[in-house]
Design an enzyme around this catalytic site. Structure first.
Site, mmCIF file in Angstrom:
data_model
loop_
_atom_site.group_PDB
_atom_site.id
_atom_site.type_symbol
_atom_site.label_atom_id
_atom_site.label_comp_id
_atom_site.label_asym_id
_atom_site.label_seq_id
_atom_site.Cartn_x
_atom_site.Cartn_y
_atom_site.Cartn_z
ATOM 1 N N TYR A 1 1.030 -1.240 0.104
ATOM 2 C CA TYR A 1 -0.033 0.056 -0.001
ATOM 3 C C TYR A 1 0.655 1.405 0.216
ATOM 4 O O TYR A 1 1.596 1.529 1.077
ATOM 5 C CB TYR A 1 -0.952 0.135 1.009
ATOM 6 N N HIS B 1 -0.395 -12.295 0.596
ATOM 7 C CA HIS B 1 -1.208 -11.108 0.005
ATOM 8 C C HIS B 1 -1.492 -11.537 -1.486
ATOM 9 O O HIS B 1 -0.536 -11.831 -2.207
ATOM 10 C CB HIS B 1 -0.352 -9.882 0.078
#
Length: 316
Positions: free
Chosen positions: A56, A123
């Protein structure tokens, strides 16, 4: 605030969780001091689960979150971050190797100013599914590396994340019981798509906790509407826009209905993640969740979405 256990982990978390992607300025630029206040506001008002990733903002979200966490007692929150998906200088990269996963955990802890991580996730495993070794690499290499860190006490628990629940199920089926302790799925328990509910029994039978994310379906369920990059079809975008307009006419923002809906299945879904770098938006969403939901409006909105209910976009 309602609190639920994530599977068998022993982590009792708020049914509304703080997703820290916004701290990485992934949607728009942010004021760092305001973003730090947003984290403090969430904790001060009962949210005790924070989820982030080095991906992110290409390390920015973890870095900003780390500044916020310095002033928060460690026993006030559970912290979740991820391995496998990264980026630098605007270029996305993926590396699900055991060594990179191990190194990534220690790098994240340094950025986050913590000495252990409560939940570490692989992820977006769908990307490894498309690479050499496929999902079997997650089973054979990534997860064992994280389990080794769990055994050392560096991390508390191990999970996996993906947009596609089928991939999550496949990995759980192909690992020893207890390897995967939680799954994180997004955009599949929202007003327009409840696909995740079809998998709840499977995950519960295997003792796997369930984390939901993106109650606004990545912007589809908002007054602003889906961003230009959103992968949904034009028909689905228009259907959700009609639903948002109807909610506005009822003086009941679709964001309010969406986040209420996504937190309404407790205790099967332990927590639902939303993201904001604005303290006032954090307070607003907490307030929404603590109000009773208009169930009749849910039915009306889903009727407006109509044949676009459950429509999936590419890779979803």
């Amino acid at each position: 605030m309602i609190y639920n256990f994530i599977g068998k982990t022993g982590m009792r978390v708020s049914n509304l969780g703080f997703g820290a992607s916004s701290l990485g300025a992934v949607f728009h630029s942010i004021n760092e001091e305001e973003a730090i206040r947003a984290v403090h506001t969430a904790i001060d008002h009962g949210i005790n689960f924070i989820d982030v990733s080095p991906y992110y903002g290409h390390l920015k979200a973890e870095t900003v979150l780390g500044k916020a966490l310095k002033d928060i007692p460690r026993d006030k929150y559970y912290l979740s971050t991820k391995v496998g998906r990264y980026g630098k200088d605007g270029v996305n990269t993926w590396d699900y190797s055991a060594q990179r996963a191990t190194d990534s955990v220690y790098e994240s802890m340094k950025r986050l100013n913590v000495d252990y991580i409560d939940l570490i996730n692989v992820h977006d495993i769908e990307f490894q599914a498309a690479m050499d070794g496929g999902l079997q690499k997650v089973v054979d290499e990534t997860l064992p590396a994280l389990v080794a860190l769990r055994q050392k006490g560096v991390v508390g628990h191990v999970g996996i994340t993906d947009l596609q629940p089928e991939n999550l199920q496949w990995v759980v089926e192909h690992t020893d019981e207890g390897t995967v302790e939680s799954i994180l799925n997004f955009c599949h328990y929202s007003l327009n798509d409840t696909l995740l509910t079809r998998y709840i029994d499977f995950f519960e039978q295997h003792g796997v906790g369930i984390i939901n994310a993106s109650p606004f379906s990545m912007g589809l369920l908002s007054q602003r509407g889906a961003p230009g990059w959103h992968p949904a079809s034009e028909a689905l975008k228009q259907a959700c826009a009609r639903a948002a307009a109807y909610c506005q006419e009822q003086d009941y923002p679709i964001e309010k209905l969406a986040i209420q809906f996504s937190t309404s299945l407790n205790p099967h879904i332990a927590t639902t993640l939303f993201s904001s770098a604005n303290p006032q938006n954090v307070l607003k969403n907490i307030d929404y969740v603590n109000q009773p939901m208009d169930e009749q409006l849910v039915k009306q909105v889903q009727q407006i979405i109509g044949d676009q209910m459950f429509v999936r976009w590419k890779n979803s």
